[in-house]
Design a protein around this motif. Structure first.
Motif, PDB file in Angstrom:
ATOM      1  N   ARG A 654      31.462  30.719  -2.135  1.00 43.25           N
ATOM      2  CA  ARG A 654      32.246  30.895  -2.951  1.00 43.25           C
ATOM      3  C   ARG A 654      32.391  32.859  -2.018  1.00 43.25           C
ATOM      4  NH1 ARG A 654      30.116  35.556  -5.342  1.00 43.25           N
ATOM      5  NH2 ARG A 654      32.175  36.095  -7.219  1.00 43.25           N
ATOM      6  N   ILE A 655      31.724  33.253  -1.198  1.00 42.15           N
ATOM      7  CA  ILE A 655      32.092  34.416   0.071  1.00 42.15           C
ATOM      8  C   ILE A 655      33.681  33.592   0.641  1.00 42.15           C
ATOM      9  CG2 ILE A 655      31.085  33.385   2.035  1.00 42.15           C
ATOM     10  CD1 ILE A 655      29.505  36.463   2.054  1.00 42.15           C
ATOM     11  N   SER A 656      33.390  32.105   0.935  1.00 39.86           N
ATOM     12  CA  SER A 656      34.598  32.035   1.852  1.00 39.86           C
ATOM     13  C   SER A 656      35.910  32.628   1.493  1.00 39.86           C
ATOM     14  CB  SER A 656      34.488  30.267   2.540  1.00 39.86           C
ATOM     15  OG  SER A 656      34.928  29.892   1.539  1.00 39.86           O
ATOM     16  N   ASN A 657      36.388  32.155   0.029  1.00 40.57           N
ATOM     17  CA  ASN A 657      37.297  32.437  -1.026  1.00 40.57           C
ATOM     18  C   ASN A 657      37.363  34.368  -0.900  1.00 40.57           C
ATOM     19  OD1 ASN A 657      38.262  29.353  -1.111  1.00 40.57           O
ATOM     20  ND2 ASN A 657      37.148  29.875  -2.972  1.00 40.57           N
ATOM     21  N   GLN A 658      36.530  34.515  -0.881  1.00 42.39           N
ATOM     22  CA  GLN A 658      36.155  36.589  -1.619  1.00 42.39           C
ATOM     23  C   GLN A 658      36.798  36.811  -0.005  1.00 42.39           C
ATOM     24  OE1 GLN A 658      32.157  37.330  -2.225  1.00 42.39           O
ATOM     25  NE2 GLN A 658      32.884  37.186  -4.528  1.00 42.39           N
TER      26      GLN A 658
END
Length: 950
Positions: A654-658
Motif C-alpha cells: 500500500r505504500i506505493s499508492n500513499q
C-alpha cells in the motif's frame, strides 16, 4: 495586491448606493456653485479635486468640468482663477473629459473679453489644457495674437500657454519658433520678456531640423548677449533641449565645460555645474574620457570650495556609471590610463582629507567606485586610500550631531557597504573600524553605524560572530539610550546576547521599539526571543485588532520554536514536534483572522500561514507513510499481484499508492505557493524569494519521492543541479540552498544504488523533511509591512440598479460591456515594480435556462474574451461585445491582472461579477405564438376524428 472591486459610478441606468454617493457629492458642490455668495462659490470650486480623487471615472469628471466651465464663463476673475488652479491640480483627469468641444467652447468664449486679466486667465487655462487640445487652431491663433499685446499680464500668460502647446504640438512649435526668434532678437522686446521667452525653445525637439534651428538661435544669444542672466537662461535652455533631443549632448557637455573653465563669473560656473550634473544623471554614456579629464583639471585648479564641491558631485555621479569604465579603458597609444596615475584619482585622494565634509564625502565616494569598478590587480594602494579616507570621514562625522554631518556619514557608510561587497577582503578592516568608533560616537551616528554593520553582516555572515562581543559590551554600557539602535543587530544571537537585550528591554517604555526588535527577530529566525517580546507587548495595545495581531505573531513564533527540537533519525520525535507546532499554528490563524478588518484584510498573511500549516501536515503525513513500511509491510502475495497487474511498484504494498498521493499533494502545494507569488505584486524582492524557496521545498520533496520510489528510471537531476549556483542574499536562503544540494546528492546516490522501496529510501525522505524544518522559517518584511500599495478599481457599464438584479438583453442582440478602471497607489508608487499594462479577462456562464431548448451553435453558448490595455494617467478603458443566444440568466465575470515592466504577469484582481438575463426578442416571440395558435385547431380536429372512430 489588495484590490477592492466596485460597481459602476453614474452608469447609464445605475442608481445604486455608491452612485448616490457620487451624485449627492456632485449635487452638493453644484448647489455651492449656484450660490449667490462668492465665498461659497469659491469653496465649492476648490473642493472639486477631492471629488475627482474619490470618484475618478469619466462620467462624473465630465459633468464636473462642464459645470466648472460654466462658472469660468459667467464668473468673475477670482472664480476663474480658482477654476484654473483646480484644472492644474487635476491634470491627470483631463483626458477623461468626454465633451471636450463643449468644454473648450465655454472656456474659449472668455478670450474675446475686453478685460486683459480675463484674457490672461483664459490663456493660462488653454495652456493647462494643451494635453487634450494640442492641435486647436483657434487656441494657437489666440496665443500668437496675445504675444503682441501691450498688457504685460496677458503677454506673460501667452508665454506660459506657448510653452505648454510647444511641448505638446509639433505644428505649433514649428509655427511659433520664428515668432519667438523675432521677439527675442527684436530691440523693442524688454529684457525681462526675452528671459521668459527663451525657455520656450527647450520644447523645440520634435524633429532634427527644428532642434537645429533652436540650437543656432541659442548659440547666437549666448554670443550676442553676454550678460549674466541671459547667459544663465540660454545655457540652461540649451542643456534641456540637448537632453530632450539626445543628438547634441556631447556638444553641450563641451560647451558647458568651456564656460566652466573660461568664464570668470561664479554664477555661470554654478549653472554649468548644475547642468553637467543633469547630463551626468541622464546620459552618462555620452561622456568621453576627455570630458572627465577636463572636469578633473577644473576641479584641481579652482580655489573655491563651493565650486569644487559641485564638480566633485558630478564626478561622483559619473564614477558610479559606465563613464568610469570609459575613462579607464586602455586607449591605443596612450600609456597613462592606469587608475593610480590619473588626475581623477589624484583629485579624489586630495579631497578625501579636505576640511569641508561634503568635498571629503564625494572624494571618498569616487575612490570607492573606482576601487569597486576597476578589476586591475595592482589596486592595493588605491584600496588602502579608500579605506583610510572612509576611516577619517567616519571619525569626523560620528562626533557631530548636526544634520549635515549625519548626511555625510550616510554617504561614508554606504561606501563602506559597497566596498565590503565589491572587495570582500577589505570587509574585516571596515568592520573593525566601525566597532572601534561605535563606542565613542554620538547616539544619532550609532543608529546609522549599526545599520551599516547589519548590512555588512547580511552580505558576509561570517563577520557577524566577530562583531558580537563588541556589540554586547556596547549594550551593557549604553543602557536605555540603546533602544533605538538594537533592531538591526539580531544577526547571530547567542544565549548571552539574548539575555542582555532582554534585560535592556525590560526597562524600555517604548513598545514600538520592542515590536521592531521582535519583528526583526522573526525575520532572522530567532523565534524563541520573538515569542517572549510579542508576549510582553500583548497588554500594551489599545485596539482589539492589534491584540489579535500580536497574539497571532506570538503563536506563530511558538509554533516555529517547537520545530527547533527536531533531530535526525528520530522520526517519532519529529511527528510529535510537528503536531505541537500545528497546534500553535491553528491557534495563531484564528487570532490572525480576528485581527483582519475590511480595510486591512491581511490576505497575504492568512494565505502564507495556511500554506505553512498544509505543508507541515503534508510533511507529517509523509513521515507516517514512510513509517508504514515498518508497521504495515507488503503482504506475501504482493509480488504475484504486481506481476498480474504489470506494475512493479505493487510489490511494495500500500505504500506505493500513499507515496503517489503524497507526491501529488506536494505538487499541489507548490502550485498554491506559485499562486501566492503571482498575487503579491506589492511585495519586496526578499519576501518573493522566501515564497519561492517554500515552493522549491515542495518541488524538492515531490521530486525526491518520484526519483526514489515512483519512477527511478526516468528521474532527471539536471534541472535541479543549478539551484546552488545562484547568489544567495540572506542567511536563510543560504541555509535552504545548502539543504537542497545535500538532499539532491543523497537522492541521486540512493537512486543508483538500491531498488525501491527499502528502508534507505524512506529514511532519506524523512531526513530531508527534518533538514528542511531545522532551518528556522523567516517571516519577511511583507508579512509585517507593506511599503508599496497598488490597487485597481473597476467599473462596469451598464450596471444594474441592484447588484442582485440581472441586466435585460435580447437574445438576438449583443451586449456592449464597457470596462473602466483606475489604478490607485499608496505613498510610494512603483517602489518595487510598476504596472505596464492591465489584462482584462471576461467570461460568462449560464446559470439557469428559461423556455424551450433550441439547437444553438457551440460558439454562441459561451463568452471567453481577453484584452490588454495600457493605463494612461492611471486610467484605462475598453469594451467587449458579448453574445447571449441562449435564453436564461448568465453570470459575467470580469477579472483583471497586471503585467509589469519586465513582462511578468501578476494575478492581482479584482474580480467583478454581474448578471444578465437573456430574453426572447419580440419578433421571434410573436412568430412562435402565431405558430402555436395555428397548431391548436389542428390538434383539436385530430382529437375529434379520434373520438368519432369510437
Amino acid at each position: 495586491m489588495a484590490s477592492n472591486s466596485t460597481k459602476s459610478f453614474l452608469a447609464d441606468a445605475g442608481y445604486g448606493e455608491q452612485e448616490l454617493d457620487a451624485n449627492s457629492a456632485l449635487m452638493e458642490l453644484d448647489k455651492g456653485l449656484r450660490s449667490g455668495k462668492l465665498g461659497e462659490q469659491c469653496e465649492a470650486v476648490v473642493r472639486f479635486p477631492r471629488l475627482f480623487q474619490k470618484y475618478p471615472f469619466p462620467i462624473l469628471i465630465n459633468s464636473a468640468f462642464l459645470k466648472l466651465a460654466d462658472v469660468f464663463r459667467v464668473g468673475n476673475n477670482f472664480l476663474r482663477l480658482c477654476v484654473l488652479k483646480v484644472t492644474q491640480q487635476s491634470e491627470k483627469h483631463l483626458e477623461k473629459i468626454l465633451n471636450v468641444d463643449e468644454f473648450v467652447k465655454r472656456i474659449f468664449s472668455v478670450i474675446h473679453s475686453n478685460d486683459p486679466v480675463a484674457r490672461a486667465i483664459t490663456l493660462r487655462m488653454l495652456g493647462s489644457l494643451a494635453s487634450i487640445i494640442p492641435e486647436r487652431k483657434n487656441a494657437h491663433h489666440s496665443i500668437r495674437q496675445s504675444l503682441d499685446s501691450h498688457d504685460n499680464v496677458e503677454v506673460e500668460a501667452a508665454v506660459f500657454a506657448a510653452a505648454n502647446f510647444s511641448a505638446q504640438s509639433k505644428d505649433f512649435a514649428v509655427g511659433i519658433c520664428n515668432k519667438i526668434s523675432e521677439m527675442i532678437q527684436g530691440l523693442a522686446t524688454p529684457v525681462d520678456l526675452k528671459l521668459k521667452l527663451i525657455p520656450i525653445l527647450q520644447h523645440m525637439h520634435h524633429d532634427a531640423i527644428l532642434a537645429s534651428s533652436a540650437r543656432q538661435l541659442l548659440q547666437q544669444l549666448v554670443t550676442s548677449y553676454p550678460s549674466t542672466k541671459m547667459v544663465i537662461v540660454s545655457l540652461h535652455t540649451f542643456t534641456l533641449l540637448a537632453a530632450s533631443s539626445l543628438v547634441d549632448t556631447p556638444k553641450q557637455i563641451q560647451l558647458l565645460l568651456q564656460y566652466l573653465k573660461n568664464d570668470p563669473r561664479k554664477a555661470v560656473k554654478r549653472l554649468a555645474i548644475q547642468d553637467l550634473k543633469l547630463l551626468a544623471n541622464k546620459t552618462p554614456h555620452t561622456w568621453s574620457r576627455e570630458n572627465i579629464q577636463a572636469l578633473c583639471e577644473c576641479a584641481l585648479q579652482t580655489p573655491y570650495d563651493s565650486l569644487k564641491l559641485g564638480m566633485l558631485s558630478v564626478l561622483s555621479t559619473l564614477s558610479g556609471t559606465i563613464a568610469i569604465k570609459h575613462y579607464f579603458s586602455i586607449v591605443p597609444g596612450n600609456v597613462s590610463s592606469s587608475p593610480r596615475s590619473s588626475d581623477l584619482v589624484k583629485l579624489a585622494q586630495e579631497c578625501c582629507y579636505h576640511n569641508n565634509r561634503g568635498i571629503a564625502a564625494h572624494g571618498v565616494r569616487v575612490l570607492t567606485n573606482i576601487t569597486v569598478s576597476c578589476q586591475e590587480k595592482d589596486l592595493l594602494a588605491l584600496e588602502q586610500d579608500a579605506v583610510f579616507g572612509l576611516e577619517s570621514l567616519l571619525v569626523l562625522c560620528s562626533q557631530d550631531d548636526s544634520p549635515g554631518a549625519q548626511a555625510t556619514l550616510k554617504i561614508a557608510l554606504n561606501c563602506m557597504v559597497k566596498l565590503a561587497k565589491g572587495r570582500p577582503h577589505l570587509s574585516q578592516s571596515v568592520v573593525e573600524t566601525l566597532l572601534t568608533q561605535l563606542h565613542s560616537a554620538q547616539d544619532a551616528a550609532r543608529i546609522l553605524m549599526c545599520h551599516c554593520l547589519a548590512a555588512i553582516a547580511m552580505q558576509l555572515p561570517v563577520l557577524g560572530d566577530g562583531m558580537l562581543g563588541d556589540l554586547m559590551e556596547l549594550y551593557k554600557v549604553i543602557g536605555r539610550s540603546a533602544t533605538d539602535k538594537q533592531q538591526e543587530l539580531l544577526k547571530a544571537l547567542s544565549v548571552e546576547s539574548k539575555a542582555v537585550i532582554k534585560q535592556q528591554l525590560e526597562s524600555v517604555s517604548n513598545g514600538w521599539t520592542v515590536y521592531r526588535i521582535a519583528r526583526q527577530a522573526s525575520r532572522m529566525g530567532n523565534h524563541d526571543m520573538a515569542k517572549e517580546l510579542y508576549q510582553s507587548l500583548l497588554t500594551q495595545v489599545a485596539s482589539e485588532h492589534f491584540y489579535f495581531w500580536l497574539n497571532s505573531l506570538k503563536e506563530f513564533s511558538h509554533a516555529e520554536q517547537c520545530l527547533t527540537g527536531l533531530q535526525e533519525e528520530n522520526y517519532s520525535s519529529a511527528l510529535s514536534c510537528i503536531a505541537e507546532s500545528l497546534k500553535f499554528y491553528h491557534k495563531g490563524i484564528a487570532s490572525l483572522t480576528a485581527a483582519s478588518t475590511p480595510l486591512n484584510p491581511l490576505s497575504f498573511q492568512c494565505e502564507f500561514v495556511k500554506l505553512r500549516i498544509d505543508l507541515l501536515q503534508a510533511f507529517s503525513q509523509l513521515i507516517c507513510t514512510c513509517n508504514s513500511l515498518k508497521t504495515s509491510p507488503p503482504p506475501a502475495i504482493a509480488t504475484t499481484i504486481a506481476m498480474t497487474l504489470g506494475n512493479d511498484l505493487q510489490r511494495c504494498g500500500r505504500i506505493s499508492n500513499q507515496m503517489k498521493q503524497s507526491m501529488e499533494e506536494f505538487r499541489s502545494l507548490a502550485s498554491r505557493y506559485g499562486d501566492l507569488y503571482q498575487a503579491s505584486f506589492d511585495a519586496d524582492s526578499a519576501t518573493l524569494r522566501n515564497v519561492e524557496l517554500q515552493q522549491q521545498s515542495c518541488l524538492l520533496i515531490s521530486h525526491a519521492i518520484e526519483a526514489l520510489i515512483l519512477d527511478p528510471e526516468s528521474a532527471s537531476f539536471q534541472e535541479y543541479g543549478s539551484t546552488g549556483t545562484a547568489h544567495a542574499d540572506s542567511e536563510y536562503e543560504r541555509r535552504m540552498m545548502s539543504v537542497y544540494n545535500h538532499v539532491l546528492e543523497e537522492v541521486e546516490s540512493l537512486n543508483r544504488k538500491y531498488t525501491p522501496v527499502s528502508y534507505m529510501h524512506t529514511a532519506c525522505l524523512c531526513n530531508a523533511i527534518i533538514a528542511l524544518l531545522k532551518v528556522p522559517l523567516s517571516f519577511q518584511r511583507y508579512f509585517f509591512q507593506k511599503l508599496q500599495s497598488t490597487s485597481i478599481k473597476l467599473a462596469l457599464s451598464p450596471s444594474p440598479r441592484n447588484p442582485a438584479e440581472p441586466i435585460a438583453v435580447q437574445n438576438n442582440q449583443q451586449l456592449a460591456l464597457k470596462v473602466e478602471g483606475v489604478v490607485q497607489h499608496g505613498s510610494k508608487p512603483g517602489l518595487f515594480r510598476k504596472i505596464q499594462s492591465v489584462c482584462l479577462n471576461v467570461s460568462s456562464t449560464l446559470q439557469s435556462k428559461s423556455g424551450q431548448d433550441y439547437k444553438i451553435p457551440i460558439d454562441n453558448m459561451t463568452n471567453e474574451m481577453e484584452q490588454r490595455v495600457e493605463p494612461h494617467n492611471d486610467y484605462f478603458s475598453t469594451q467587449f461585445l458579448l453574445n447571449f443566444a441562449i435564453l436564461g440568466t448568465h453570470n459575467i465575470t470580469v477579472e483583471s491582472s497586471v503585467k509589469d515592466a519586465n513582462g511578468i504577469v501578476w494575478k492581482t484582481g479584482p474580480r467583478t461579477t454581474i448578471f444578465v438575463k437573456s430574453l426572447e426578442d419580440p419578433y421571434s416571440q410573436q412568430i412562435r405564438l402565431q405558430q402555436q395558435q395555428a397548431q391548436q385547431p389542428l390538434q383539436q380536429q385530430q382529437q375529434r376524428n379520434a373520438y368519432t372512430r369510437f
